[in-house]
Design an enzyme around this catalytic site. Structure first.
Site, short mmCIF file in Angstrom:
data_model
loop_
_atom_site.label_atom_id
_atom_site.label_comp_id
_atom_site.label_asym_id
_atom_site.label_seq_id
_atom_site.Cartn_x
_atom_site.Cartn_y
_atom_site.Cartn_z
N GLY A 177 22.00 2.45 -6.96
CA GLY A 177 21.56 3.07 -8.22
C GLY A 177 21.04 2.01 -9.18
O GLY A 177 20.12 2.26 -9.97
N SER A 178 21.65 0.83 -9.13
CA SER A 178 21.19 -0.26 -10.01
C SER A 178 19.78 -0.69 -9.62
O SER A 178 18.94 -0.95 -10.49
CB SER A 178 22.15 -1.45 -9.91
OG SER A 178 23.45 -1.05 -10.23
N ASN B 249 12.48 -6.58 -2.62
CA ASN B 249 12.75 -5.75 -1.45
C ASN B 249 14.03 -4.99 -1.76
O ASN B 249 15.12 -5.56 -1.70
CB ASN B 249 12.90 -6.56 -0.18
CG ASN B 249 13.26 -5.67 1.00
OD1 ASN B 249 13.35 -4.44 0.85
ND2 ASN B 249 13.48 -6.25 2.15
N HIS C 258 29.97 8.93 -6.08
CA HIS C 258 28.93 9.78 -6.67
C HIS C 258 28.81 11.14 -5.97
O HIS C 258 29.53 11.42 -5.02
CB HIS C 258 27.60 9.02 -6.68
CG HIS C 258 27.63 7.89 -7.67
ND1 HIS C 258 27.03 7.94 -8.90
CD2 HIS C 258 28.25 6.69 -7.61
CE1 HIS C 258 27.27 6.81 -9.56
NE2 HIS C 258 28.00 6.04 -8.78
N SER D 167 22.36 7.34 -7.75
CA SER D 167 23.19 6.38 -7.01
C SER D 167 23.94 7.14 -5.93
O SER D 167 24.41 8.25 -6.18
CB SER D 167 24.21 5.73 -7.95
OG SER D 167 25.24 5.10 -7.19
N ASP E 231 24.81 9.76 -12.34
CA ASP E 231 26.10 10.45 -12.40
C ASP E 231 25.94 11.95 -12.57
O ASP E 231 26.90 12.64 -12.94
CB ASP E 231 26.93 9.89 -13.58
CG ASP E 231 27.27 8.42 -13.39
OD1 ASP E 231 27.15 7.93 -12.25
OD2 ASP E 231 27.64 7.77 -14.38
C1 LIG Z 1 25.03 5.85 -15.03
C2 LIG Z 1 24.97 4.87 -13.89
N1 LIG Z 1 23.82 4.24 -13.63
C3 LIG Z 1 23.72 3.35 -12.62
C4 LIG Z 1 24.79 3.08 -11.80
C5 LIG Z 1 24.64 2.06 -10.71
O1 LIG Z 1 24.74 2.61 -9.41
P1 LIG Z 1 25.12 1.67 -8.18
O2 LIG Z 1 26.59 1.44 -8.24
O3 LIG Z 1 24.72 2.46 -6.97
O4 LIG Z 1 24.35 0.41 -8.32
C6 LIG Z 1 26.01 3.70 -12.03
C7 LIG Z 1 27.16 3.39 -11.17
O5 LIG Z 1 28.08 4.13 -11.01
C8 LIG Z 1 26.12 4.62 -13.11
O6 LIG Z 1 27.27 5.23 -13.40
#
Ligand SMILES: Cc1ncc(COP(=O)(O)O)c(C=O)c1O
Length: 448
Positions: free
Chosen positions: A89-90, A295, A227, A222, A197
């Site tokens: 998600g990041s 990537n 999730h 994510s 979320d």
């Molecule tokens: C609102 C939100 N954005 C982004 C992320 C990042 O997701 P990831 O952990 O898959 O990098 C999270 C992680 O839980 C999140 O709660």
């Protein structure tokens, strides 16, 4: 063992065994009173494990047919034209943001020093791409008990440098999409929905009910285990804008210009007959880079798990809603001590968790510690007030790099007095009731 068997027969036999293995050895023990209650967890059965092993046996490893299937299924389900699977998600947030910095977007392109309106109450990687690029996050306070941006402050947040609004739907609760969209339309701003979320949450705008993630220009998900659906690690970026989709794919795949999938050659038929930059004429299009990219792709094994999870999303969402409702009803007895969460107007959230804010006289730390001692897992709303985190020390000291609109009073209340517990689909009524009893008892004891 596989003598006289075709590859397909051998594979079928393996997968059949994998399915039985999952049924027998991954069967979830029934909840018994006193068992630990997690805030989240993977919910899966033989479908996910069979897909995962099938993908491993194919040994394609990188993005392949499962990735394509997932992207198609996801886009169709949520109601967008294009979806790109990524490794988290990041990464999805990074891609969504960086796509908006592309030169192809002309005047609307986000440049270094431009401003992006957001909140400080949430997950760090909703805002890190803004800072890492050299743009300026502008922090607006939130409202409690919605835990989303206070839209009455939007006008005050606007400046001639504002280019975008980037916000998460907090723990599944949609932000005020109506007001935020009107604001974005008024000033011609991009809207990125961090939908990480909130997969499955609904919102009604102009009489039309749609999933969150379909209102802005780009949205992200994510698939990390807690999730709404999981791939282990994974994420997605989605849009209905063909140019943004092209940019997202380019930045995801090393910044390349070519759109051929892994293992594909010369889809456009012009691999060796074009002029790019100052490269020699006819330079192999596969190695032409129109952006400074990354990537961020995921593997087909991850997507294989995701394909099976997609078939369960609807059921997961209704379980989340039912768990939330049950907990909400039973916690009414402590509504004078804890602020209970509230859905945004026009929204039907698929809750990620159940947010609780301790009212004056109730010590959050004591309540949380009591719950943890009694086996109820709790979580903070991630960073609390992001500006107070150590990663902001330098910026706070210099007073540079970000801007705050008015005060972040409610964000600080959240940081000091808010926690959350789970409502994930692996929870049954007994678990919700046990959690509710433990919360009530923790609050009452704390008050004595
Ligand atoms: C609102 C939100 N954005 C982004 C992320 C990042 O997701 P990831 O952990 O898959 O990098 C999270 C992680 O839980 C999140 O709660």
């Amino acid at each position: 063992m596989f003598e006289n068997k075709t590859e397909q027969e051998a594979r079928f036999e393996i997968l059949d065994m994998v399915g039985s293995y999952c049924d027998i050895y991954h069967k979830k023990a029934r909840y018994k009173s006193g068992d630990k209650i997690s805030y989240a967890g993977r919910v899966y059965d033989r479908d996910e494990m069979v897909n995962l092993v099938n993908s491993s046996l194919e040994f394609w490893l990188t993005a392949g047919h499962y990735t394509e299937e997932f992207e198609k299924k996801f886009a169709e389900y949520i109601g967008v034209k294009y979806c790109s699977v990524v490794n988290s998600g990041s990464s999805a947030n990074l891609l969504a943001f960086i796509a908006l910095t592309a030169i192809e977007l002309g005047e609307r392109r986000i440049n270094r020093g431009d401003e992006v309106i957001t909140v400080a109450a949430g997950f760090p990687t909703t805002i890190t791409p803004i800072l890492q690029y050299g743009a300026v996050p502008v922090f607006v306070d939130i409202t409690i008990p919605q835990y989303n941006i206070d839209v009455t402050k939007l006008e005050e947040a606007y400046s001639s440098k504002t280019k975008a609004v980037m916000l998460a739907h907090t723990l599944g609760n949609p932000f005020n999409i109506k007001s935020v969209k009107e604001f974005c339309d008024k000033y011609n701003l991009w809207l990125i929905e961090d939908n990480c979320d909130a997969l499955g949450s609904l919102y009604t705008l102009n009489g039309e009910t749609k999933f969150t993630g379909t209102f802005g220009d780009i949205a992200t998900s994510s698939f990390y285990p807690p999730h709404h659906i999981t791939m282990g690690e994974g994420g997605a970026v989605y849009t209905s804008n063909p140019l943004l989709h092209k940019l997202i794919r380019s930045f995801r795949d090393w910044g390349r210009d070519c759109v051929c999938a892994s293992g594909q050659d010369n889809l456009c038929g012009h691999r060796f007959d074009q002029q790019y930059g100052e490269l020699p004429f006819g330079y192999d299009h596969k190695y032409v880079y129109s952006h400074l990219g990354y990537n961020l792709k995921a593997t087909d094994m991850q997507a294989a798990v995701g394909c099976a999870q997609m078939n369960k999303l609807e059921e997961f969402s209704s379980r989340r809603r039912a768990n939330f409702e049950r907990l909400y009803k039973s916690l009414q007895v402590v509504a004078d001590k804890l602020i209970l969460p509230q859905a945004a107007p026009l929204a039907d959230p698929s809750w990620f968790g159940f947010l609780l804010t301790c009212k004056a006289g109730v010590d959050k730390n004591k309540v949380v510690q009591s719950l943890e001692k009694n086996g109820i897992q709790t979580r903070m709303l991630f960073a609390g007030n992001m500006i107070k985190q150590p990663c902001f020390d330098e910026m706070r000291l210099n007073g540079k790099g970000y801007r705050v609109v008015g005060t972040l009073e409610n964000t600080d209340i959240l940081m000091n007095a808010t926690f959350w517990v789970g409502v994930y689909p692996g929870m049954n009524d007994d678990m919700i009731d046990a959690m509710s009893d433990a919360i009530i008892s923790a609050v009452m004891t704390e008050m004595e």
